[in-house]
Design an enzyme around this catalytic site. Sequence first.
Site, PDB file in Angstrom:
ATOM      1  CG  LEU A  42      -2.010  -1.153   0.836  1.00  0.00           C
ATOM      2  CD1 LEU A  42      -2.962  -1.004   2.163  1.00  0.00           C
ATOM      3  CD2 LEU A  42      -2.957  -0.738  -0.026  1.00  0.00           C
ATOM      4  CE1 TYR A  53      15.001   5.195   2.728  1.00  0.00           C
ATOM      5  CE2 TYR A  53      16.561   6.547   1.411  1.00  0.00           C
ATOM      6  CZ  TYR A  53      15.468   5.736   1.423  1.00  0.00           C
ATOM      7  OH  TYR A  53      14.620   5.246   0.475  1.00  0.00           O
TER       8      TYR A  53
HETATM    9  C1  AKB Z   1      13.368   9.809  -0.116  1.00  0.00           C
HETATM   10  O1  AKB Z   1      13.550  10.990  -0.550  1.00  0.00           O
HETATM   11  O2  AKB Z   1      13.739   9.152   1.022  1.00  0.00           O
HETATM   12  C2  AKB Z   1      13.133   8.572  -1.335  1.00  0.00           C
HETATM   13  C3  AKB Z   1      14.316   8.178  -1.729  1.00  0.00           C
HETATM   14  C4  AKB Z   1      15.169   9.253  -2.788  1.00  0.00           C
HETATM   15  O3  AKB Z   1      15.080   7.158  -1.578  1.00  0.00           O
HETATM   16  N1  AKB Z   1      12.525   9.168  -2.400  1.00  0.00           N
END
Ligand code: AKB
Length: 315
Positions: free
Chosen positions: A10, A141
Site C-alpha cells: 500500500l 536511511y
Molecule cells: C526519499 O526521499 O527518502 C526517497 C529516496 C530518494 O530514496 N524518495
Amino acid sequence: MKKILLTGALGQIGSELTGKMREIYGTDNVIATDIRQTDSEVVTAGPFEILDVMDIEAMGNIAKKYNVDTIIHLAALLSATAEAKPLLAWNLNMGGLVNALEVSRELQCQFFTPSSIGAFGPTTPKDCTPQDTIQRPTTMYGVNKVAGELLCDYYYQKFGVDTRGLRFPGLISYVAPPGGGTTDYAVEIYYEAIKNERYTSYIDRGTYMDMMYMPDALNAIIDLMEANPSNLKHRNSFNVTAMSFEPEQIAAEIRKHIPAFEMEYQVDPVRQTIANSWPNSIDPTAASEEWGFKADYDLAKMTTDMLEKLKMKLG
Ligand code: AKB
C-alpha cells in the site's frame, strides 16, 4: 516470476506495482501484503494479507500458503522519517529486509528490494555518480540502504538467492503519495500547483536531485527481474534515473501549463541537509548495458502527464 509476494503493497511503489503485476502475471498470482488495510484496489481486486514484516513466521506462512517464487520487499521507512526515528528505521528497514531474505532463502525465491540515491553520501562524486564508487552516507536511511545492498549481495553469494535491486531516485506519481522522503517536494508541488497555484518548497533553490516518473520505475523493476541473470555483473543495486532538476526548474516547467504558478521557499534544515549529502545526478550506464534500462519520461513529458492525471483525480 510466476507467484509474487509484495510487502508494503500500500506504499508509493506497491500501490501501482501490484496492479501492473496483476495485469502481466495474473491477478491470483500477485499477493499483496501490508501492515494496514484500506479499500484500495490493491486490497479488493486480488489476494491480500495483513503482514508485519517484522514477523518472519507470518511472512513465511503467507509465502508458503500461496507457494510464491518471488518476493518484492518494499516495506521500509523513507529518509526523513528514518532521520526522525533512527532506531525504528534500523529495526524496521534492516529487520524486515533480513526476514524477507531468509524467507527467500528457505523457499528459493527470486528477490527484489529497492535501494536509493540515499546510499551515497557527501564524499561520493556528486555529478554523474558512477555505479561503483564511495558509499559513506551520513543518514540512517543511507546506512540502511548500503547495509541492505551488501546483505542482498551476501545472500546471493553465500546462499544463491537471486537477489536484484535498483538505486531509485525520487519517484513521482499521481496515485499514492510517498510520505516521509526528502524528494517528496517534487510530488507535493504538482498537487499544490493545481489546488492553489502556489507552493512553498522545503528544498532550497539550486539543490539538484535525481528523479523518475513512476511508470519508468515500474518498468525498471519488471525488466530487471526478467533480465537474463548471465548478463548481470551487478545485482545490488543498479543506479537508475530519468532526470535531475532543482526546484526552480520544476516550477518553470509547471508554469508552462499554469502561468500564474508561484514558488516560495521555507527550507527545512533536516531535509535540506539530507539532500545536500546526496548526488546531483547519477550515472545509469551499468543498468543500460546489463539489462537495457531506458527511461521514457523527462521533466517536460512527466509534467504534462502529472498535471493532466492530477486534474482528473482532484476534480
Ligand atoms: C526519499 O526521499 O527518502 C526517497 C529516496 C530518494 O530514496 N524518495
